[in-house]
Write an enzyme that holds these catalytic residues in place. Structure first.
Site, PDB file in Angstrom:
ATOM      1  N   GLU A 128      50.906  48.604  35.957  1.00  0.00           N
ATOM      2  CA  GLU A 128      51.107  47.237  36.456  1.00  0.00           C
ATOM      3  C   GLU A 128      52.093  46.537  35.513  1.00  0.00           C
ATOM      4  O   GLU A 128      52.026  46.743  34.300  1.00  0.00           O
ATOM      5  CB  GLU A 128      49.751  46.502  36.413  1.00  0.00           C
ATOM      6  CG  GLU A 128      49.807  45.024  36.730  1.00  0.00           C
ATOM      7  CD  GLU A 128      48.482  44.302  36.365  1.00  0.00           C
ATOM      8  OE1 GLU A 128      47.858  44.648  35.336  1.00  0.00           O
ATOM      9  OE2 GLU A 128      48.089  43.396  37.121  1.00  0.00           O
TER      10      GLU A 128
ATOM     11  N   LYS B 266      49.416  42.169  44.789  1.00  0.00           N
ATOM     12  CA  LYS B 266      48.030  42.156  44.306  1.00  0.00           C
ATOM     13  C   LYS B 266      47.185  41.079  44.995  1.00  0.00           C
ATOM     14  O   LYS B 266      47.542  39.902  45.003  1.00  0.00           O
ATOM     15  CB  LYS B 266      48.038  41.923  42.799  1.00  0.00           C
ATOM     16  CG  LYS B 266      46.691  42.048  42.101  1.00  0.00           C
ATOM     17  CD  LYS B 266      46.919  41.882  40.592  1.00  0.00           C
ATOM     18  CE  LYS B 266      45.678  42.093  39.758  1.00  0.00           C
ATOM     19  NZ  LYS B 266      46.004  41.949  38.308  1.00  0.00           N
TER      20      LYS B 266
ATOM     21  N   CYS C 205      45.466  46.951  39.228  1.00  0.00           N
ATOM     22  CA  CYS C 205      44.531  46.557  38.176  1.00  0.00           C
ATOM     23  C   CYS C 205      43.175  46.047  38.661  1.00  0.00           C
ATOM     24  O   CYS C 205      42.326  46.819  39.036  1.00  0.00           O
ATOM     25  CB  CYS C 205      45.180  45.544  37.239  1.00  0.00           C
ATOM     26  SG  CYS C 205      44.192  45.361  35.736  1.00  0.00           S
TER      27      CYS C 205
HETATM   28  N1  ING Z   1      43.522  42.677  34.202  1.00  0.00           N
HETATM   29  C1  ING Z   1      42.094  42.538  34.070  1.00  0.00           C
HETATM   30  C2  ING Z   1      41.245  43.645  34.669  1.00  0.00           C
HETATM   31  O1  ING Z   1      40.557  43.503  35.683  1.00  0.00           O
HETATM   32  C3  ING Z   1      40.623  40.774  33.295  1.00  0.00           C
HETATM   33  C4  ING Z   1      41.509  41.258  34.344  1.00  0.00           C
HETATM   34  C5  ING Z   1      40.646  39.471  32.986  1.00  0.00           C
HETATM   35  C6  ING Z   1      39.787  41.591  32.625  1.00  0.00           C
HETATM   36  C7  ING Z   1      39.824  38.975  32.052  1.00  0.00           C
HETATM   37  C8  ING Z   1      38.935  41.103  31.686  1.00  0.00           C
HETATM   38  C9  ING Z   1      38.992  39.804  31.389  1.00  0.00           C
HETATM   39  O2  ING Z   1      41.199  44.663  34.034  1.00  0.00           O
HETATM   40  C10 ING Z   1      44.359  42.636  35.281  1.00  0.00           C
HETATM   41  N2  ING Z   1      45.657  42.778  34.955  1.00  0.00           N
HETATM   42  O3  ING Z   1      43.998  42.475  36.437  1.00  0.00           O
END
Ligand code: ING
Length: 313
Positions: free
Chosen positions: A47, A129, A174
């Site tokens: 990503e 997304k 993600c």
């Molecule tokens: N990253 C994270 C994920 O789901 C996230 C989102 C935000 C995780 C806050 C933990 C805390 O792994 C993305 N890029 O979606």
């Protein structure tokens, strides 16, 4: 086209805030060269594979924010990747930020997006997304910001599955991997391989009790999804310490059995190739024969806006 081929997760180490597009593309090309040497037909990049994960900061300079978005893909700086992949006959998934043609300023400039390119260079699918995690506003009480809903518009292209690589290939990004509905949307369209890139903190400074569970909560939903939908999954991390934030690795290939068949060990640029057979999906697709066994008449709540959310009570 043969349904047996080598697919690889192309993990990236950190991309720092000042790293140029040219330098990042050179790293992607080096991984592509490695993929060719490993006889790959398909490579999955992370990503936001062209930039640092900037939603960890509230950046108020519109020019800097605009610099993280692509107005065209391929564009002048990314064209070499598309050209070389086509010359090698390697298809790829690339996560990037897609500029909305009419937006300006620093917020909601476009989409957190991914493109699927077939080995012959054809653009097979584009995805934006759907599940944007974090907050739409800077929250001074948090140690780690995650401002995707501030920078991005929610995806509006549904969940595409493309005819590619001799089978059916879906795309997610993600945080989507944590939501069973996203996988089911791809499973219902017959996906046999799903490509996914991610940027996931290895530690949660605002909830350290979760730190020991990060790897479990990364793999668990994907292993279930692979099994429940009879699909291969190739997932690529942006890993290592980026912008002072420790990002997890654990790039992986997951078989339709739900088994993790390849798992990265490092936190830098790393190719993780694995020989897949799309026909291995068949026995799981037979067991979970959707047309015979699913009961959509019992699932109405799934499409009602919204289920109970603790934040709303
Ligand atoms: N990253 C994270 C994920 O789901 C996230 C989102 C935000 C995780 C806050 C933990 C805390 O792994 C993305 N890029 O979606």
């Amino acid at each position: 086209m043969s349904r047996r081929f080598v697919a690889a997760a192309a993990q990236l180490g950190p991309i720092e805030r000042g790293e140029s597009r040219r330098s990042v593309v050179a790293r992607l090309l080096a991984l592509l060269d490695e993929a060719r040497a490993a006889d790959c037909r398909f490579v999955v990049f992370p990503e936001m594979a062209l930039t640092t994960f900037f939603p960890r900061w509230l950046i108020e300079d519109p020019a800097e924010v605009a610099g993280y978005f692509e107005s065209a893909l391929p564009g002048p700086e990314t064209a070499p990747l598309f050209e070389r992949a086509r010359r090698y006959g390697i298809g790829f998934y690339l996560g990037y930020c897609e500029r909305h043609p009419e937006r300006g300023g620093a917020d909601h400039l476009g989409y957190n997006a991914a493109i699927l390119v077939a080995p012959d260079g054809r653009v097979a699918a584009r995805y934006r997304k759907v599940h944007l995690p974090g907050n739409a506003r800077y929250d001074p009480t948090l140690k780690l910001q995650h401002l995707e809903p501030w920078y991005f518009l929610p995806g509006d292209l549904g969940f595409p599955v493309a005819e590619a690589l001799g089978g059916r290939v879906g795309l997610l990004i993600c945080n989507d991997r944590r939501w069973p509905e996203a996988w089911r949307m791809l499973g219902l369209q017959g996906a046999e391989m799903v490509a996914l890139g991610y940027n996931s903190p290895a530690q949660l400074p605002d909830n350290p009790a979760q730190n020991a569970l990060r790897k479990l909560h990364h793999l668990l939903p994907m292993q279930s999804a692979a099994y429940q939908n009879g699909t291969w999954i190739v997932a690529a991390a942006k890993a290592g310490t980026e912008g002072g934030c420790a990002m997890m690795g654990h790039s992986c290939v997951i078989a339709p059995s739900g088994e993790v068949v390849a798992l990265s060990s490092g936190l830098g640029d790393e190719l993780l190739p694995y020989r897949v057979d799309l026909d291995a999906t068949a026995e799981y697709k037979r067991f979970f024969d959707f047309a015979t066994y699913r009961r959509p008449e019992c699932y109405g709540l799934l499409t009602e806006p919204h289920g109970r959310s603790p934040q709303r009570e």
